[in-house]
Design an enzyme around this catalytic site. Structure first.
Site, PDB file in Angstrom:
ATOM      1  N   LEU A  95       0.809  -1.223   0.000  1.00 14.22           N
ATOM      2  CA  LEU A  95       0.000   0.000   0.000  1.00 14.22           C
ATOM      3  C   LEU A  95       0.840   1.270   0.000  1.00 14.22           C
ATOM      4  O   LEU A  95       0.594   2.192   0.774  1.00 14.22           O
ATOM      5  CB  LEU A  95      -0.974  -0.031   1.190  1.00 14.22           C
ATOM      6  CG  LEU A  95      -1.974  -1.202   1.140  1.00 14.22           C
ATOM      7  CD1 LEU A  95      -2.749  -1.327   2.444  1.00 14.22           C
ATOM      8  CD2 LEU A  95      -2.934  -1.044  -0.043  1.00 14.22           C
TER       9      LEU A  95
ATOM     10  N   VAL B 188       1.949   4.529  -2.542  1.00 18.59           N
ATOM     11  CA  VAL B 188       1.005   5.423  -3.231  1.00 18.59           C
ATOM     12  C   VAL B 188       0.226   4.716  -4.345  1.00 18.59           C
ATOM     13  O   VAL B 188      -1.007   4.800  -4.403  1.00 18.59           O
ATOM     14  CB  VAL B 188       1.773   6.620  -3.849  1.00 18.59           C
ATOM     15  CG1 VAL B 188       0.790   7.665  -4.334  1.00 18.59           C
ATOM     16  CG2 VAL B 188       2.711   7.216  -2.841  1.00 18.59           C
TER      17      VAL B 188
ATOM     18  N   ARG C 259       2.451  -5.098   5.286  1.00 22.68           N
ATOM     19  CA  ARG C 259       3.214  -5.483   6.465  1.00 22.68           C
ATOM     20  C   ARG C 259       3.178  -4.368   7.512  1.00 22.68           C
ATOM     21  O   ARG C 259       3.013  -4.598   8.702  1.00 22.68           O
ATOM     22  CB  ARG C 259       4.655  -5.773   6.016  1.00 22.68           C
ATOM     23  CG  ARG C 259       5.520  -6.526   6.941  1.00 22.68           C
ATOM     24  CD  ARG C 259       6.695  -7.184   6.194  1.00 22.68           C
ATOM     25  NE  ARG C 259       7.071  -6.562   4.934  1.00 22.68           N
ATOM     26  CZ  ARG C 259       7.940  -5.557   4.802  1.00 22.68           C
ATOM     27  NH1 ARG C 259       8.504  -5.032   5.848  1.00 22.68           N
ATOM     28  NH2 ARG C 259       8.234  -5.094   3.607  1.00 22.68           N
TER      29      ARG C 259
ATOM     30  N   ASN D 292       6.979  -2.674 -11.885  1.00 19.92           N
ATOM     31  CA  ASN D 292       7.826  -2.593 -13.083  1.00 19.92           C
ATOM     32  C   ASN D 292       8.871  -3.689 -12.997  1.00 19.92           C
ATOM     33  O   ASN D 292      10.049  -3.430 -12.785  1.00 19.92           O
ATOM     34  CB  ASN D 292       8.535  -1.237 -13.150  1.00 19.92           C
ATOM     35  CG  ASN D 292       7.674  -0.206 -13.839  1.00 19.92           C
ATOM     36  OD1 ASN D 292       6.857  -0.528 -14.709  1.00 19.92           O
ATOM     37  ND2 ASN D 292       7.851   1.041 -13.451  1.00 19.92           N
TER      38      ASN D 292
ATOM     39  N   SER E 224       0.535   1.758 -15.855  1.00 14.92           N
ATOM     40  CA  SER E 224       1.084   3.089 -16.115  1.00 14.92           C
ATOM     41  C   SER E 224       0.052   4.167 -15.863  1.00 14.92           C
ATOM     42  O   SER E 224      -1.138   3.969 -16.050  1.00 14.92           O
ATOM     43  CB  SER E 224       1.580   3.214 -17.558  1.00 14.92           C
ATOM     44  OG  SER E 224       2.015   4.554 -17.776  1.00 14.92           O
ATOM     45  N   GLY E 225       0.564   5.317 -15.444  1.00 11.10           N
ATOM     46  CA  GLY E 225      -0.310   6.464 -15.237  1.00 11.10           C
ATOM     47  C   GLY E 225      -0.010   7.212 -13.959  1.00 11.10           C
ATOM     48  O   GLY E 225      -0.670   8.189 -13.641  1.00 11.10           O
ATOM     49  N   GLY E 226       1.000   6.728 -13.225  1.00 16.09           N
ATOM     50  CA  GLY E 226       1.359   7.410 -11.990  1.00 16.09           C
ATOM     51  C   GLY E 226       0.233   7.290 -10.986  1.00 16.09           C
ATOM     52  O   GLY E 226      -0.695   6.487 -11.159  1.00 16.09           O
TER      53      GLY E 226
ATOM     54  N   GLU F 279       8.642   6.512 -23.392  1.00  9.47           N
ATOM     55  CA  GLU F 279       8.428   7.677 -22.517  1.00  9.47           C
ATOM     56  C   GLU F 279       9.742   8.461 -22.339  1.00  9.47           C
ATOM     57  O   GLU F 279       9.755   9.692 -22.416  1.00  9.47           O
ATOM     58  CB  GLU F 279       7.898   7.155 -21.176  1.00  9.47           C
ATOM     59  CG  GLU F 279       7.673   8.163 -20.093  1.00  9.47           C
ATOM     60  CD  GLU F 279       7.246   7.449 -18.786  1.00  9.47           C
ATOM     61  OE1 GLU F 279       6.375   6.554 -18.838  1.00  9.47           O
ATOM     62  OE2 GLU F 279       7.793   7.783 -17.731  1.00  9.47           O
TER      63      GLU F 279
ATOM     64  N   LYS G 234      15.092   4.944 -13.075  1.00  9.36           N
ATOM     65  CA  LYS G 234      14.888   3.739 -12.268  1.00  9.36           C
ATOM     66  C   LYS G 234      15.248   2.457 -12.997  1.00  9.36           C
ATOM     67  O   LYS G 234      15.203   1.386 -12.408  1.00  9.36           O
ATOM     68  CB  LYS G 234      13.446   3.679 -11.782  1.00  9.36           C
ATOM     69  CG  LYS G 234      13.158   4.655 -10.659  1.00  9.36           C
ATOM     70  CD  LYS G 234      11.781   4.395 -10.088  1.00  9.36           C
ATOM     71  CE  LYS G 234      11.453   5.323  -8.939  1.00  9.36           C
ATOM     72  NZ  LYS G 234       9.998   5.353  -8.726  1.00  9.36           N
TER      73      LYS G 234
HETATM   74  C1  LIG Z   1       4.172  -2.228   3.142  1.00  8.37           C
HETATM   75  O1  LIG Z   1       4.705  -0.972   3.462  1.00  8.37           O
HETATM   76  C2  LIG Z   1       6.106  -0.861   3.536  1.00  8.37           C
HETATM   77  C3  LIG Z   1       6.465   0.536   3.943  1.00  8.37           C
HETATM   78  O2  LIG Z   1       5.672   1.503   3.371  1.00  8.37           O
HETATM   79  C4  LIG Z   1       6.725  -1.333   2.265  1.00  8.37           C
HETATM   80  O3  LIG Z   1       8.128  -1.238   2.285  1.00  8.37           O
HETATM   81  C5  LIG Z   1       6.264  -2.748   1.947  1.00  8.37           C
HETATM   82  O4  LIG Z   1       6.864  -3.221   0.766  1.00  8.37           O
HETATM   83  C6  LIG Z   1       4.757  -2.777   1.859  1.00  8.37           C
HETATM   84  N1  LIG Z   1       4.215  -4.021   1.343  1.00  8.37           N
HETATM   85  C7  LIG Z   1       3.929  -5.160   1.956  1.00  8.37           C
HETATM   86  C8  LIG Z   1       3.325  -6.239   1.130  1.00  8.37           C
HETATM   87  O5  LIG Z   1       4.093  -5.347   3.107  1.00  8.37           O
END
Ligand SMILES: *[C@@H]1O[C@H](CO)[C@@H](O)[C@H](O)[C@H]1NC(C)=O
Length: 494
Positions: free
Chosen positions: A14, A16, A37, A108, A134-136, A195, A266
């Site tokens: 989770l 952005v 996590r 990606n 894609s699309g930010g 791009e 990246k």
């Molecule tokens: C959960 O959040 C952390 C920190 O924002 C991130 O590094 C991690 O990859 C995320 N995903 C999972 C599946 O835990």
């Protein structure tokens, strides 16, 4: 306590992009379970879903509860950093998953990692998709372009969801089943390479207009906004117009002039160029954009080179000759055409790379359909992708976009302007590597005879690599040095 109804789909990771895609899915009416996590990420996402009017989104802090909260066959999207974090997340979640369930990696990812994971998943009866997104963040929230590849069955399980969640354009949702294996990731990688090329070409147009044309940021904002109403209409042109309008809150003038000229990256652009080399596909515009990012990184070296060459007197020869009183309107019009023609060559390179890979891997990629799903949602979305789609619909086996009759006519109409812009830039010492690479690509591709005959002769002379002739079949070797000594041809005084 009443048992909660099962979710239609799950999403893990989770950051952005993950949060926004989850909210998008929930908003389209598909109940979704989310997991991360880091518990605070889950709570944050649940908070956003509540704030947006109670979207059907359930947060889970335990991976087991998360997986079990999803209806079977389960579809779980993971959106974490490519590489090891993906493997980690898969191993955390897959222990609770059952045969027939599917994992969908939306990152990606390098396509070969996806192909390995497809094999590992299938050994446990799990289905797997590598899905380019894609699309930010805005695209993820309101309609991205989605490029899923891998298990067709897994695609079937989420088709009704992704077709609602993707960006919608006049001819449908910006998603299609791309093909088998890692094809979805590969297509996303080439999208990113294109791009890179687009952004490079736009920055060159900006450089020429600013340095040679002497245009202000206010004028640039107007011109890009105007371009966005014509054949160049695209997301990147639109945001460029906006960028020129933003004032610097810490001082005089516009923010764009205060930004350090060092570009980050990246890796997908580099992969694209590496793949082009592997497949013997010329992709000079995309390669030039990558090289330019490398050179931009050498800020200190460039500053000292500028000093050294300034002391050596370079400005006597290449300083911009404003005295020639460049006519602004004409220059703007020329640059617009140069940008458009250069873009076509860049897309031609990307498409040909996709075709070569498709042949190698038997992916059977539909290039017209890929151009279609890039029409909305993604960073390279543009009006002219509809024309690329149509070119491949007219002729699926089209060797190169440049020789589609419509694009061929457009290239010819723009070549005068294109050559003027590149010529002017070269004379003024303003580097336009993307436009130059595109023009050289065009001029090399369209010429029936190239100086490769001389290279062949050289190879035969020093390495006996043999050569073919234009007038008779077979391969030949010549004792070049011996014959040259005997000949008197070298004695002619010019
Ligand atoms: C959960 O959040 C952390 C920190 O924002 C991130 O590094 C991690 O990859 C995320 N995903 C999972 C599946 O835990």
């Amino acid at each position: 306590m009443e048992a909660a109804a099962l979710s239609r789909i799950g999403l893990a990771g989770l950051a952005v992009m993950g949060q926004n895609l989850a909210l998008n899915i929930a908003e389209k009416g598909f109940p979704i379970s989310v997991y991360n996590r880091t518990a605070s990420k889950v709570d944050e996402t649940v908070g956003r879903a509540t704030f947006e009017g109670g979207l059907p989104l359930n947060g889970h802090h335990s991976p087991r509860e998360f997986v079990l909260s999803i209806q079977r066959p389960r579809s779980i999207i993971i959106l974490v950093k490519a590489g090891a974090p993906v493997d980690q997340t898969i191993s955390t979640l897959s222990q609770f998953m059952e045969p027939g369930d599917a994992i969908i990696d939306g990152g990606n990812e390098w396509y070969e990692n996806t192909e390995r994971r497809i094999r590992e998943a299938s050994a446990r009866g799990l289905l797997y998709l590598g899905m380019g997104v894609s699309g930010g963040e805005d695209g993820a929230r309101h309609g991205p372009s989605l490029m899923p590849g891998g298990s067709f069955q897994a695609y079937g399980n989420i088709e009704e969801i992704v077709t609602r969640v993707a960006a919608q354009v006049d001819d449908g949702p910006c998603v299609t089943y791309v093909g088998e294996g890692g094809s979805g990731n590969f297509v996303k990688m080439v999208h990113n390479g294109i791009e890179y090329g687009d952004m490079q070409l736009i920055s060159e147009a900006y450089d020429v207009l600013k340095v040679i044309g002497g245009l202000s940021n206010v004028e640039l904002a107007e011109i890009f906004a105007e371009w966005n109403r014509g054949e160049l209409e695209s997301f990147l042109i639109e945001i460029t117009a906006d960028i020129f309008k933003v004032k610097d809150e810490h001082g005089e003038g516009e923010l764009v002039d205060k930004i350090l000229d060092r570009t980050g990256m990246k890796g997908t652009g580099k992969w694209t160029v590496q793949q082009a080399a592997e497949l013997s596909i010329a992709a000079p515009t995309i390669a030039a954009s990558l090289d330019c990012r490398y050179l931009s990184g050498l800020k200190e070296e460039r500053e000292s080179a500028a000093r050294v060459l300034d002391e050596a007197g370079i400005n006597g020869d290449v300083s911009v000759k404003r005295s020639r009183s460049i006519e602004k309107k004409g220059l703007v019009d020329d640059v617009r055409q140069a940008l458009y023609a250069s873009k076509i060559c860049s897309y031609a390179q990307g498409m040909n790379l996709l075709r070569a890979k498709s042949e190698e891997k038997a992916w059977n990629l539909n290039l017209g359909e890929l151009a279609r799903i890039w029409k909305g949602g993604c960073i390279i979305r543009a009006r002219f992708l509809d024309r690329i789609k149509k070119a491949y619909e007219r002729n699926r086996g089209l060797a190169n976009l440049i020789v589609d009759p419509e694009f061929a006519r457009e290239m010819v109409q723009r070549q005068g302007a294109w050559r003027r812009v590149v010529g002017l830039a070269i004379e003024a010492g303003i580097s336009t590597p993307g436009m130059c690479a595109s023009l050289a690509y065009f001029d090399t591709y369209r010429r029936a005879r190239l100086p490769a005959n001389l290279v062949q002769a050289q190879r035969d002379l020093f390495g006996a690599h043999t050569y073919e002739r234009i007038d008779r079949p077979g391969s030949f070797h010549t004792e070049w040095t011996k014959l040259a000594r005997e000949s008197k041809a070298g004695a002619v005084v010019l």
